[in-house]
Write a protein that holds these residues in place. Structure first.
Motif, PDB file in Angstrom:
ATOM      1  N   GLY A 222       0.821  -1.212   0.000  1.00 54.78           N
ATOM      2  CA  GLY A 222       0.000   0.000   0.000  1.00 54.78           C
ATOM      3  C   GLY A 222       0.851   1.255   0.000  1.00 54.78           C
ATOM      4  N   PRO A 233       3.748  10.482 -10.536  1.00 49.26           N
ATOM      5  CA  PRO A 233       2.359  10.271 -10.970  1.00 49.26           C
ATOM      6  C   PRO A 233       2.217   9.875 -12.435  1.00 49.26           C
ATOM      7  N   PHE A 234       3.105  10.392 -13.292  1.00 44.16           N
ATOM      8  CA  PHE A 234       2.985  10.065 -14.710  1.00 44.16           C
ATOM      9  C   PHE A 234       3.299   8.590 -14.943  1.00 44.16           C
ATOM     10  N   TYR A 236       3.137   6.290 -12.726  1.00 41.11           N
ATOM     11  CA  TYR A 236       2.063   5.546 -12.069  1.00 41.11           C
ATOM     12  C   TYR A 236       0.870   5.410 -13.005  1.00 41.11           C
ATOM     13  N   GLY A 237       0.500   6.512 -13.656  1.00 42.78           N
ATOM     14  CA  GLY A 237      -0.622   6.485 -14.598  1.00 42.78           C
ATOM     15  C   GLY A 237      -0.360   5.514 -15.742  1.00 42.78           C
ATOM     16  N   VAL A 241      -2.461   2.099 -16.707  1.00 43.10           N
ATOM     17  CA  VAL A 241      -3.012   1.810 -18.033  1.00 43.10           C
ATOM     18  C   VAL A 241      -2.452   0.492 -18.560  1.00 43.10           C
TER      19      VAL A 241
ATOM     20  N   PRO B   6      -4.829   2.255  -1.081  1.00 39.26           N
ATOM     21  CA  PRO B   6      -3.905   3.328  -0.687  1.00 39.26           C
ATOM     22  C   PRO B   6      -4.319   4.718  -1.176  1.00 39.26           C
ATOM     23  N   ILE B   7      -5.010   4.811  -2.293  1.00 37.78           N
ATOM     24  CA  ILE B   7      -5.375   6.142  -2.805  1.00 37.78           C
ATOM     25  C   ILE B   7      -6.754   6.536  -2.283  1.00 37.78           C
ATOM     26  N   ASN B  59      -9.799   3.807 -15.481  1.00 34.78           N
ATOM     27  CA  ASN B  59      -8.773   2.783 -15.588  1.00 34.78           C
ATOM     28  C   ASN B  59      -9.391   1.410 -15.839  1.00 34.78           C
ATOM     29  N   ALA B 229      -7.662   5.383 -21.420  1.00 36.21           N
ATOM     30  CA  ALA B 229      -6.234   5.285 -21.090  1.00 36.21           C
ATOM     31  C   ALA B 229      -5.662   6.680 -20.856  1.00 36.21           C
ATOM     32  N   THR B 232      -6.940   8.134 -17.595  1.00 36.59           N
ATOM     33  CA  THR B 232      -6.259   7.518 -16.452  1.00 36.59           C
ATOM     34  C   THR B 232      -4.925   8.212 -16.185  1.00 36.59           C
ATOM     35  N   VAL B 233      -4.135   8.378 -17.251  1.00 33.86           N
ATOM     36  CA  VAL B 233      -2.820   9.011 -17.074  1.00 33.86           C
ATOM     37  C   VAL B 233      -2.984  10.461 -16.608  1.00 33.86           C
ATOM     38  N   ALA B 236      -4.179  10.567 -12.964  1.00 34.40           N
ATOM     39  CA  ALA B 236      -3.102  10.160 -12.061  1.00 34.40           C
ATOM     40  C   ALA B 236      -2.100  11.298 -11.909  1.00 34.40           C
ATOM     41  N   THR B 237      -1.778  11.956 -13.036  1.00 35.40           N
ATOM     42  CA  THR B 237      -0.752  12.992 -13.011  1.00 35.40           C
ATOM     43  C   THR B 237      -1.259  14.247 -12.318  1.00 35.40           C
ATOM     44  N   HIS B 240      -4.035  12.821  -8.822  1.00 40.38           N
ATOM     45  CA  HIS B 240      -3.624  11.725  -7.920  1.00 40.38           C
ATOM     46  C   HIS B 240      -4.842  10.934  -7.427  1.00 40.38           C
ATOM     47  N   VAL B 242      -6.187   7.991  -9.061  1.00 33.67           N
ATOM     48  CA  VAL B 242      -6.354   6.639  -9.609  1.00 33.67           C
ATOM     49  C   VAL B 242      -5.858   5.623  -8.581  1.00 33.67           C
ATOM     50  N   ASP B 243      -6.729   4.724  -8.154  1.00 31.81           N
ATOM     51  CA  ASP B 243      -6.325   3.684  -7.206  1.00 31.81           C
ATOM     52  C   ASP B 243      -6.132   2.380  -7.959  1.00 31.81           C
ATOM     53  N   ILE B 244      -4.866   2.033  -8.166  1.00 29.57           N
ATOM     54  CA  ILE B 244      -4.523   0.908  -9.030  1.00 29.57           C
ATOM     55  C   ILE B 244      -4.973  -0.416  -8.403  1.00 29.57           C
TER      56      ILE B 244
END
Lengths: 258, 307
Positions: A222, A233-234, A236-237, A241, B6-7, B59, B229, B232-233, B236-237, B240, B242-244
């Motif tokens: 976690g 973050p990039f 991560y994104g 995907v 976590p997110i 996502n 897609a 999502t990016v 996330a950028t 913050h 997006v919870d994967i």
């Protein structure tokens, strides 16, 4: 999750009052402090961790109380109040707080209200009810008179998430004035520099106190995910995907064959 | 078994998430709908912050649309040329949508904006579906199709606008403006609502562009892959949110549920189930609407960071 033995405090209340009932220490007592480890690595499970703090209070006497306070890194925070506008409850009247502890726990030998009167606790910031919160600015003039409601709201909402907590009875004395404090660190509690403070109470007042900094690290999936999402973050994104596309393609490949 | 997201910053039962994924996946396999419009509100109901629910859904939809698009691709049912024009609009729309999302988030109003847009869309879709299935059930009862009077359809807008291009796969020669606009509108919806947008794109392709129905779903899925897609990016950028871990659990449940749904659709009579789905959509819509107008139990909200 379990227990991280880490901090060792040496709390020496010098000038112990005489047996005659002399309740106020003569001067500021000397306080010695020692830590066995200044880094705390919490193996964070999915529900949080328990943090153990060990210390020594040589000046401890029967009837004294110990309060161990752990404060997480301070973070700016905005509070908004819901108000009905055109039938809908919207967030209004924001008030910013420059610094609110991200985490606060006060572990004590007994319930805090039995240890000291409210004004003493408030002055020391020694209760989740009296966490000091610095305002940064109030956007709407309407919000100014209600700032104490906002403070109470922060404390209530943080307490609901387990981030502000009083843990009565979680400081226990063992032999040779060694004490042990146990606090719960929920999974949302951030990593970083925590302040650990120990206060020795005698007859409703603080007889000795000391503080130190300890760094909390977390291990575990976690935390790794959270750090990546915040710091890269990039990347991560892109990972999110890629994982999704791979999963979708795999599913199509597996089920198409049948 | 609890798992910490976590997110989203909450602990949720793993089986609940897998079950949600499977349930919504089943419905999407059965009816060929994306399911994002159901999953996002359900995630909100179990305590996932709306902003995280929306971004994570983008996502998840990337995964489900790949599966679907591949199946259509094998049958040659994707109009790539049309898909690219839709995508061009989709990129512009989703970039704008994520900016709008970030702006609303900074104002502290994103949760309300998400709920409100869901009430509007679910209300509309649910009402349409309910109407349609009631009609279908009635037709069944009367036995046989009622012949509808054929109206002469006016020349579609897409043929009257300038900048026309040929789309051999769809046998069309239409203006590229409508596909770009449709793509852009759907792109905004992906960013704000965490839906694929198929429920808007498919009817728009059929009625506005007059595309043949056999390529409509494949082309829409093709476009959705890239837009979700991208969203999502971007989410996330920029936000913050997006919870994967949440996404992967929902994907896992969704993949299994969708396969069961596809098989079930061949055996079960769909009309009655469609009415059930309409009821579910309307129930979710009412719950969201109620939460917006009912007096909240907690009058204050905490937003990390200063304003």
């Amino acid at each position: 999750m379990i227990a991280l033995v880490s901090a060792l405090f040496l709390l020496a209340a010098q000038n112990p009052p005489g047996p005659s009932g002399d309740t106020v220490p003569a001067g500021p007592p000397d306080v010695a402090i020692a830590l066995t480890d200044e880094e705390v690595r919490v193996t964070s499970g999915f529900t949080g961790a328990r943090l153990l703090i060990y210390g020594v209070a040589p000046g401890y006497r029967e009837g004294d109380d110990l309060v161990v306070i752990l404060r997480g890194p301070s973070q700016p925070l905005t509070v908004m109040r819901k108000e009905r506008i055109a039938g809908l409850w919207l967030n209004t009247e924001p008030a910013s707080f420059a610094g609110a502890p991200s985490y606060y726990a006060a572990a004590s030998t007994r319930p805090l209200h039995e240890i000291a009167p409210p004004d003493v606790l408030r002055r020391l910031g020694a209760s989740a009810e009296y966490v000091p919160l610095r305002t940064a600015g109030v956007q709407s003039s309407d919000a100014a008179p209600m700032i104490s409601d906002y403070r109470r709201a922060i404390i209530r909402l943080k307490a609901d998430k387990g981030l502000y907590r009083n843990e009565a009875g979680e400081v226990t004395l063992q032999e040779a004035n060694l004490f042990r404090a146990e606090v719960r660190l929920p999974a949302q509690a951030p990593v970083g520099d925590y302040e650990a403070q120990v206060i020795l109470f005698r007859d409703g007042g603080a007889a000795a106190q000391t503080a130190t900094t300890l760094t909390v690290h977390k291990a575990g999936l976690g935390e790794a995910v959270y750090n990546l999402a915040q710091n890269q973050p990039f990347l991560y994104g892109l990972l999110a995907v890629a994982a999704a596309l791979l999963a979708g393609w795999l599913a199509a490949a597996i089920f198409a064959r049948r | 078994m609890q798992i910490y997201l976590p997110i989203a910053e909450i602990s949720v039962n793993v089986l609940l998430l897998l079950g949600l994924g499977a349930g919504v996946g089943f419905l999407s396999g059965m009816f060929g709908v994306g399911g994002g419009f159901l999953m996002t509100p359900l995630l909100i109901f179990i305590g996932v912050p709306p902003a995280v629910a929306v971004s994570t859904q983008a996502n998840q939809i990337a995964a489900t649309s790949v599966s679907g698009a591949l199946a259509h691709w094998r049958r040659g049912a994707v109009d790539v040329r049309m898909g690219l024009y839709l995508l061009a609009g989709g990129i512009a729309g989703s970039v704008a949508g994520v900016q709008l999302f970030a702006w609303l988030k900074s104002l502290g109003q994103i949760d309300i904006a998400i709920a409100l847009s869901y009430v509007v869309f679910l209300g509309g879709i649910g009402a349409l579906m309910a109407f349609e299935s009631i009609q279908a059930l009635r037709r069944d009862r009367r036995g046989g199709q009622v012949a509808r009077p054929r109206r002469r359809r006016p020349r579609p807008l897409a043929q009257r606008l300038p900048m026309r291009a040929r789309f051999p796969r769809s046998h069309l020669y239409v203006s590229i403006i409508p596909p770009i606009v449709i793509g852009a509108v759907v792109g905004v919806l992906v960013a704000i609502m965490g839906v694929g947008g198929g429920f808007i794109m498919v009817p728009a392709m059929i009625y506005l562009l007059r595309m043949p129905t056999n390529v409509v779903v494949g082309t829409s899925l093709f476009q959705i892959i890239f837009v979700t897609a991208l969203v999502t990016v971007l989410q996330a950028t920029q936000n913050h949110t997006v919870d994967i871990i949440l996404a992967l659990l929902l994907i896992l449940g969704g993949v299994i549920g969708a396969q069961i749904g596809v098989r079930a659709a061949m055996k079960v009579k769909a009309e009655a189930l469609r009415a059930l789905l309409a009821g579910l959509v309307l129930a979710v819509c009412l719950k969201l609407a109620w939460d917006l107008i009912a007096t909240p139990s907690e009058m204050y909200t905490l937003i990390p960071g200063g304003l």
